[in-house]
Scaffold this motif. Structure first.
Motif, PDB file in Angstrom:
ATOM      1  N   LEU A  79      37.825  47.773  48.256  1.00 37.32           N
ATOM      2  CA  LEU A  79      36.600  48.359  47.751  1.00 37.32           C
ATOM      3  C   LEU A  79      36.809  49.185  46.726  1.00 37.32           C
ATOM      4  O   LEU A  79      36.557  49.123  45.640  1.00 37.32           O
ATOM      5  N   GLY A 266      30.223  46.605  43.874  1.00 36.06           N
ATOM      6  CA  GLY A 266      30.546  47.037  45.102  1.00 36.06           C
ATOM      7  C   GLY A 266      29.461  47.122  46.163  1.00 36.06           C
ATOM      8  O   GLY A 266      29.858  47.266  47.302  1.00 36.06           O
ATOM      9  N   LEU A 269      29.794  44.124  48.409  1.00 37.62           N
ATOM     10  CA  LEU A 269      31.112  44.197  49.196  1.00 37.62           C
ATOM     11  C   LEU A 269      30.837  45.299  50.498  1.00 37.62           C
ATOM     12  O   LEU A 269      31.320  44.884  51.513  1.00 37.62           O
ATOM     13  N   TRP A 270      30.321  46.327  49.941  1.00 35.51           N
ATOM     14  CA  TRP A 270      30.369  47.660  50.988  1.00 35.51           C
ATOM     15  C   TRP A 270      29.406  46.997  52.106  1.00 35.51           C
ATOM     16  O   TRP A 270      29.581  47.280  53.141  1.00 35.51           O
ATOM     17  N   SER A 318      36.857  53.990  54.491  1.00 36.30           N
ATOM     18  CA  SER A 318      35.989  52.868  54.833  1.00 36.30           C
ATOM     19  C   SER A 318      36.240  52.187  56.066  1.00 36.30           C
ATOM     20  O   SER A 318      35.740  51.272  56.399  1.00 36.30           O
TER      21      SER A 318
END
Length: 485
Positions: A79, A266, A269-270, A318
């Motif tokens: 990330l 992102g 992705l997150w 994360s």
């Protein structure tokens, strides 16, 4: 580092050739955890495996020094790498700067005449007392020249009101005549600007056809651009009103990124990482268990021995959503009729290092205390340190957690929204009320057990950035004491 302190890891996202290869890998890792003390450390793994092993070396050595064997359970995604690679390109575009200036003008105009030096007068038709464009340019130039955050000292007036329909219409009329915005609208279909390409993707097929008739296309593209500028400004104003802003300049950057749907930076992705974490340790009816569920079952078998393993679980950044999911699955499995665990078995310690999770997610974990685990501690950077840990130097003067909170998170309905994260110290300040009932629940625990919520830098942890959590001597000594105590 001795062989007993080696970095062992299990990557839940790493592709395997067959279930048997996966199971064999898990079996080998579980067998290697042959000390009485065991640490599971959940982290969001970087893309470079050598870098991962190097960065976790100090932590693994600290765990070994406490007499524990450790296993790093990773959810790869990269990330931070993705953001630091892509963000600078967008934030330093001339196009982005033009849009940013217009959003700042709109918000500053709403912030009230007395709060904005040089503001012009307003009329009854919805005009806003916007400052001169020159003043905004001076502020932004000081950032580029001296690294000073624009409008860092600006405090929104108490009782700031929403942007009215009349004010929105006035802004739209004014911006539609802005020659720089019209120029951007003209070039929207022939550019390598990420921001303008996102504008083109947002057009309807009919609008795209019309664009080729020159003036009609220019008006359509300019109209879309103006609408997004006004929408971003409205969102910034609303965040000032609700207390979820991150300062004027960072919030303006965040809301522009949201409004222009730059998901490749992102957001997707997150969201994917969180969804994968939520299901990592489940075993759906009628389908074979994945590597996460197989790991959970084998781990429970390994700790359900007569001498009882002493378990500590750590979640960093994360990796915290993955830790939360593990604890939920562990608690459910522990309470099932066929669980091999003694009824009174508990994980001894749960530690959250700058947890990148929302308050509802952390509150759900804290409710498992006394069933799944006994002790809890949270380490977070002070807000001063959080602000100083810049994700993108100069262009975005806030930390990764600030960016996730302000750009990548989603609300309960799955919509884009600024969401407070439980790993940010600012939300624990005295008198803080933002975040809803779950945030109040977590803050009540923090107020009742102040020693369980540690701010860094301080006596118990000296980290001044998120990266330093992996090597700070005071924190590592703290972890050793918790594990061996």
């Amino acid at each position: 580092m001795g062989s007993s302190d080696e970095v062992r890891w299990l990557d839940l996202a790493e592709p395997r050739t067959s279930p048997y290869a996966t199971n064999a890998t898990v079996d080998g890792l579980i067998t290697s955890l042959d000390r009485q003390r065991v640490v599971l450390h959940f982290a969001g793994g970087p893309l470079d495996r050598n870098a991962m092993a190097s960065s976790m070396g100090d932590v693994a050595e600290a765990y070994g020094g406490a007499g524990a064997h450790s296993l790093f359970v990773l959810q790869s995604g990269g990330l931070r790498e993705t953001l630091t690679r892509n963000l600078p390109h967008v934030l330093r575009e001339a196009v982005f700067e033009i849009v940013l200036k217009r959003v700042l003008l709109c918000v500053l105009g709403k912030a009230a005449e007395r709060s904005v030096p040089g503001a012009r007068g307003r009329s009854r038709s919805g005009n806003l007392p916007v400052p001169s464009p020159h003043r905004v340019a001076v502020e932004l130039n000081s950032m580029e020249k001296d690294g000073v955050e624009p409008y860092a000292s600006l405090t929104p007036p108490t009782g700031m009101s929403r942007l009215t329909d009349a004010e929105s219409q006035w802004l739209a009329r004014t911006l539609s005549q802005d020659q720089q915005l019209r120029s951007l609208g003209r070039s929207a279909s022939a550019t390598d600007s990420e921001l303008l390409m996102s504008l083109t993707r947002a057009e309807t097929p009919g609008a795209t056809e019309g664009r080729h008739s020159s003036r009609t296309g220019l008006e359509v593209a300019t109209g879309l651009l103006v609408r997004k500028v006004v929408n971003a400004a409205r969102a910034v104003i609303e965040r000032f009103r609700t207390g979820t802003h991150h300062g004027l300049y960072p919030t303006a950057v965040e809301e522009i990124l949201r409004e222009f749907c730059l998901t490749h930076l992102g957001a997707a992705l997150w969201s994917g990482m969180k969804n994968e974490a939520a299901t990592a340790f489940r075993s759906d009816e009628g389908s074979p268990a994945g590597v996460g569920r197989y790991f959970l079952d084998r781990f429970i078998e390994a700790v359900a021995v007569p001498e009882r393993k002493d378990v500590t679980v750590v979640g960093h950044g994360s990796g915290t959503p993955l830790m939360n999911a593990f604890l939920a699955a562990f608690d459910a499995r522990r309470g099932s009729a066929d669980s091999p665990l003694p009824a009174d078995f508990r994980i001894r310690n749960v530690v959250a290092l700058a947890p990148m999770c929302t308050f509802p997610e952390l509150a759900s974990t804290l409710r498992r205390r006394n069933t799944a685990f006994e002790h809890f501690r949270l380490f977070a950077l002070t807000d001063e340190a959080e602000k100083a840990d810049h994700l993108v130097p100069v262009a975005y003067p806030r930390s990764l957690l600030y960016f996730v909170s302000g750009v990548l998170e989603r609300d309960a309905n799955g919509m884009s929204a600024a969401v407070p994260l439980s790993g940010m110290a600012r939300w624990y300040d005295s008198g803080q009320v933002v975040g809803g009932p779950e945030a109040e629940e977590v803050r009540a625990v923090a107020d009742a057990e102040p020693s369980a919520f540690v701010r860094s830098p301080g006596a118990e942890c000296g980290a001044r950035s998120h990266a330093q959590f992996r090597a700070d001597p005071a924190l590592l000594a703290n972890l050793q004491l918790m594990i061996s105590g």
